[in-house]
Design a protein around this motif. Structure first.
Motif, PDB file in Angstrom:
ATOM      1  N   VAL A 277      39.898  23.877  46.394  1.00 40.37           N
ATOM      2  CA  VAL A 277      40.464  24.939  45.564  1.00 40.37           C
ATOM      3  C   VAL A 277      41.435  24.267  44.636  1.00 40.37           C
ATOM      4  CG1 VAL A 277      41.763  27.048  45.481  1.00 40.37           C
ATOM      5  CG2 VAL A 277      40.256  26.624  47.391  1.00 40.37           C
ATOM      6  N   LEU A 318      37.371  27.457  42.860  1.00 37.48           N
ATOM      7  CA  LEU A 318      36.883  27.018  44.161  1.00 37.48           C
ATOM      8  C   LEU A 318      35.515  26.394  43.966  1.00 37.48           C
ATOM      9  CD1 LEU A 318      36.969  27.387  47.434  1.00 37.48           C
ATOM     10  CD2 LEU A 318      35.444  29.255  46.937  1.00 37.48           C
ATOM     11  N   ARG A 525      41.696  30.882  48.428  1.00 37.41           N
ATOM     12  CA  ARG A 525      40.339  30.592  48.831  1.00 37.41           C
ATOM     13  C   ARG A 525      39.565  31.882  49.062  1.00 37.41           C
ATOM     14  NH1 ARG A 525      37.605  26.750  53.037  1.00 37.41           N
ATOM     15  NH2 ARG A 525      35.558  27.220  52.202  1.00 37.41           N
TER      16      ARG A 525
END
Lengths: 664, 305
Positions: A277, A318, A525
């Motif tokens: 991330v 991500l 995330r």
């Protein structure tokens, strides 16, 4: 039928003002200061109006305020368009609207503007704190919205707030449902991102001072979580980009690095799988261990093995990576590439040139030469420091033979230079090294101070090989991190005394920091990063194989089903009047309701007609006529005839001006 | 026929000034074959109203002043031994009139009260084994004084239920009172009133009233009203079926008086306060006087259409 607009109830005004403060607060970091005074002035004025001590401003004052605000925005932001000027304008409009908030409709406009302003705050900050904070203004705006529906005489604001909070809680399940299932549409257009947020990070060129500056920053660069155990720290070389061009002082990315040529390489060994991330960097490079392949849409591998996104990463991103650390990288090199990897300025650093050529005579094999260079750094009294002395014109000469003090950029630059002089293709790789392992979250946080530069050299057949001269000088930098490497000179994050990273040796602070870091990571995330492929993946895990088409059908179907259920609930068709007589009477009632005449529950048709006749004397005859026909049919035992009733209704309608909505 | 009824109203209104609404309700009560309870202070014209009504309808009129020592025999009549025939001869009491005014009914003992009320309900009296029918038409106007409660026997709810309506006359308006003060004595006007209707006509009208149409929709409204009194929490108890019958009958008579041959919700609403007011009690005050507020609630909250 009163023509004066209905005043705004006290409670609504109270909550509206509270909501304005809450809405504007997070924007303050990028708003000019005069906005605060504008708000104070407008709010004060509006309160005086409410207390009947002042009047609403007239058109000239409003025009003046509008122009003044416009000029103010232009002068403080240099433009009237763009995200920043736009958001200032939005907030200013949100404030100025207070001064012409006369009716409920105006208050509604203001409230919806407020909701919009809450959303725009996410453009500047989408962290978990600001997301949680935005619940506050939303609740206050809801309370203002509820307050609008209350009488003017309600006194206590708390029940309204409680109701608003309750409604927000009730909306929670729907919110979660939409979060999980609602498809994330790609942006139809993109906003220019706020530019004054200077992002620290790697740049596409490197002078010896740059990385030292970067190592003063405790900002997060990215987080990585491995499937399984992460490799040992000394293998964590996160590649960002390579610097191939040297002008005697500064290493920079060569223009050829942007050519869309995929490098040749062979997969070898066991791959590492992990996801990253990434924090916004305003640069297109993605970070990966050598050699990384990503499944991210619109990202590709460039010819120096770096991964590049199709546009600068301006929000958290991500992506998943599969890395092959033992891969063979480009066993053959084309002529152009070879030339670039051997490029040197015509003159400068004569002592180094001489020394490298001597070494080449001693060690004809590239590998041996590289080992000799590394051994040199290991053997000679070099010092790893973040405070090297300033370099002169021949920086590498001075560093290698005089000062011998420097950090990774010095060592990598000097070694690459020496390799090139000796005819070995080489380049500087810029990226990050190491990272901090969060044991409870099982992920690595890589900060800006982990920025690092190392060397790659090429031999025919074997391809590119990495070498890190810094490891020879300060192995603790690689094995334990920067903090340990510079412990003696106490230069770690010297310019940010309050960074919690400085206090990692204090147990509970560190624990707190790691926990907070973990929460943030989870937010990025699983909340911010939950879109596109990840969403599809989660849905697939729950519902088995599912593709976009099925998902679309299910979503549209589910949405349709939900809407129709809602419609059923709202319109209650089973309660709809089946009797045509009654239906026509309801229509008659609705028609008169549009003109401010609503039949009371206990009011009989005739009494209602009399009242309506008084209010609408021009239509008195038609209204009475309709009710007579209705009474005769409904109570008088006359044969039901919707047609006559309809005619009578049409006569009523003819005389009345057309209105769409009820007059309240 | 209706013009004659209007004439009746007009004649009574000449005597009882400024009380058109109450007079109309009283006539409605008569046409619906119900009995009337007037609740008011002394001297408000209760007797005048009853007397005038009796005159214009051509009814025989008797007045019984109820006192605490009044016996049932004083109302119904007694058998007296006749020396000449050597037999008991029945002397009918004042109840055997077509319009009976029972003045201050709450002064008498419950025993005497119930003698009257039974007669009202049955339309006949049974004295010493012989059942004697009361005259037809038979109309009782009872009055009671709501203020002085000393030494009185308030009518229980079951007895109140037998009156179709309860009215209150109230003070006259200023103009009406001025006319009253300036004009002739009522006692002089009353004997001059001529009968507008005869017995046959009255009977025909009463028959006609029962034929006034109450449509399904209208009956539904009456049912909604009754249902509300039975289900809503503020009512101490609901209306009886006798009350719903009374409501419909009174509404029919009202509609007939208004010149319609069908009942509309407004008719029901017009008679509702006087028909159900004395039959309802608030839950908060079950021994109270009556349900003025409850009636208002029914009028505003029960859907009329």
């Amino acid at each position: 039928m009163s023509r004066t607009p209905e005043a705004i109830p006290r409670i609504s005004l109270t909550w509206l003002l509270v909501a304005q403060v809450l809405v504007i607060l997070p924007h303050l970091i990028h708003l000019p200061l005069w906005i605060v005074f504008l708000w104070l002035g407008c709010a004060g004025w509006r309160i005086q109006v409410f207390l009947m001590r002042a009047r609403y401003p007239n058109a000239w004052i409003k025009l003046g305020l509008l122009l003044g605000t416009g000029f103010g925005v232009f002068f403080s932001r240099g433009s009237l368009i763009g995200l920043e000027a736009g958001s200032v304008l939005l907030i200013a409009a949100f404030i100025l609207k207070l001064l012409e908030m006369r009716s409920r409709r105006d208050a509604l406009v203001l409230i919806f503007l407020g909701f919009f302003a809450v959303v725009t705050a996410y453009l500047f900050d989408d962290s978990i704190v600001s997301a949680l904070y935005s619940l506050l203004p939303v609740t206050a705006l809801l309370a203002a919205l509820i307050g609008l529906q209350q009488t003017r005489f309600a006194e206590r604001p708390w029940p309204t707030l409680r109701l608003a909070g309750g409604m927000l809680l009730q909306a929670l399940p729907l919110m979660l449902l939409l979060f999980v299932f609602f498809p994330r549409l790609g942006p139809l257009w993109t906003l220019p991102q706020p530019g004054d947020q200077a992002v620290t990070g790697l740049s596409d060129s490197m002078a010896p001072g740059d990385i030292a500056e970067l190592s003063q920053s405790g900002a997060l660069a990215f987080r990585a979580s491995f499937d399984g155990e992460p490799p040992p720290r000394q293998q964590l070389y996160w590649r960002a980009l390579t610097l191939e061009h040297f002008d005697g002082r500064r290493w920079s990315q060569s223009p050829a690095a942007h050519l869309p040529i995929a490098p040749r390489w062979e997969r070898k060994g066991t791959p590492l799988q992990y996801s990253i991330v990434m924090e916004p960097s305003q640069r297109p490079w993605l970070f990966s261990l050598d050699i990384g392949e990503t499944s991210l849409d619109r990202a590709r591998m460039m010819n120096d093995f770096r991964l590049e996104y199709y546009r600068p990463v301006d929000r958290s991103l991500l992506y998943r990576v599969v890395s092959w650390p033992q891969a063979v990288r480009e066993p053959q090199l084309a002529g152009g590439q070879l030339r670039r990897a051997l490029q040197l300025p015509e003159t400068g650093n004569p002592r180094t040139r001489e020394w490298a050529e001597a070494l080449k005579r001693q060690y004809p094999q590239p590998d041996e030469l590289a080992q000799a260079l590394l051994a040199h750094f290991n053997r000679e009294p070099y010092v790893y420091t973040l405070k090297p002395p300033l370099a002169g014109a021949d920086g590498i000469d001075e560093f290698l033979f005089d000062t011998r003090r420097g950090f990774c950029a010095h060592y990598a630059g000097a070694m690459t230079f020496a390799l090139r002089v000796a005819g070995i293709p080489a380049r500087v790789v810029a990226g990050y090294q190491g990272g901090e392992y969060n044991p409870s979250g099982r992920y690595l946080s890589v900060h800006q101070f982990d920025a690092h530069a190392w060397v790659e050299y090429w031999q025919p057949g074997k391809g590119w090989v990495s070498a890190d001269p810094t490891f020879q000088v300060a192995p603790e930098r690689i094995e334990q991190g920067l903090e340990q490497a510079v412990a003696e000179e106490q230069s770690f994050l010297a310019s940010s005394p309050f960074s919690p990273l400085r206090y990692r040796n204090i147990g509970w602070i560190n624990q707190l920091r790691l926990t907070w870091d973990r929460v943030n990571y989870g937010w990025q995330r699983w909340v911010l990063g939950y879109q596109g492929e990840q969403q599809l993946e989660v849905l697939q895990r729950w519902f088995g194989r599912i593709d976009n088409g099925v998902l679309a059908v299910v979503l549209v179907g589910g949405g349709g089903l939900m809407l129709s259920l809602l419609a059923l609930l709202l319109f209650k068709p089973w309660r709809c009047e089946h009797d045509p007589q009654q239906r026509l009477f309801l229509r008659f009632e609705r028609l008169l309701a549009r003109h401010g005449l609503r039949r009371r529950t206990g009011e009989g048709p005739r009494a209602f007609a009399e009242r309506a006749s008084l209010a609408l004397p021009a239509q008195a005859e038609a209204i009475r006529g309709f009710v007579q026909v209705y009474e005769a049919q409904r109570y008088g035992g006359q044969k039901a005839s919707p047609a006559t009733l309809r005619q009578a209704l049409a006569r009523v309608r003819q005389g009345l001006p057309w209105r769409l909505t009820r007059a309240d | 026929m209706r013009t004659k009824l209007e004439d009746c109203l007009q004649a009574v209104n000449q005597v009882l000034l400024g009380k058109e609404a109450q007079v109309r309700l009283a006539l409605t009560c008569l046409l619906a074959r119900g009995h009337l309870l007037i609740e008011d202070l002394p001297g408000m014209g209760k007797t005048t109203l009853s007397h005038a009504l009796a005159r214009v309808m051509g009814l025989s009129f008797q007045r019984i002043q109820f006192t605490s020592d009044l016996l049932p025999g004083d109302i119904l009549g007694t058998s007296v031994f006749d020396k000449d025939t050597g037999q008991f001869v029945f002397h009918p009491g004042p109840i055997f009139a077509e319009l009976v005014l029972a003045d201050e009914i709450n002064r008498a003992t419950p025993k005497s009260q119930s003698a009257l009320l039974e007669a009202m309900e049955e339309g006949q009296v049974t004295i010493e084994g012989a059942t004697r029918p009361l005259p037809e038409p038979f109309f009782v106007i009872a009055t009671q004084n709501p203020v002085s409660q000393g030494g009185t026997f308030a009518l229980p709810e079951s007895q109140l239920d037998r009156f179709l309506m309860r009215l209150s006359l109230g003070y006259p308006a200023k103009a009406a009172e001025k006319a009253l003060l300036l004009g002739e004595s009522r006692r002089e006007i009353l004997p001059r009133l001529d009968a507008v209707l005869d017995h046959a006509e009255l009977a025909a009208i009463q028959q006609e009233v029962t034929r006034v149409r109450a449509s399904d929709a209208l009956v539904d409204y009456v049912l909604r009203l009754v249902e509300a009194t039975r289900s809503q929490p503020q009512f101490a108890w609901g209306l009886s079926p006798r009350a719903s019958l009374a409501l419909l009958a009174a509404a029919r008579a009202w509609a007939f008086l208004a010149g319609r041959d069908y009942v509309i919700p407004e008719d029901v609403q017009a008679v509702l306060p006087s028909v159900v007011g004395h039959r309802l009690r608030e839950r908060a005050d079950p021994t109270g006087h009556g349900g003025g507020a409850l009636v208002q609630w029914l009028l505003t909250e029960v859907a009329a259409v």
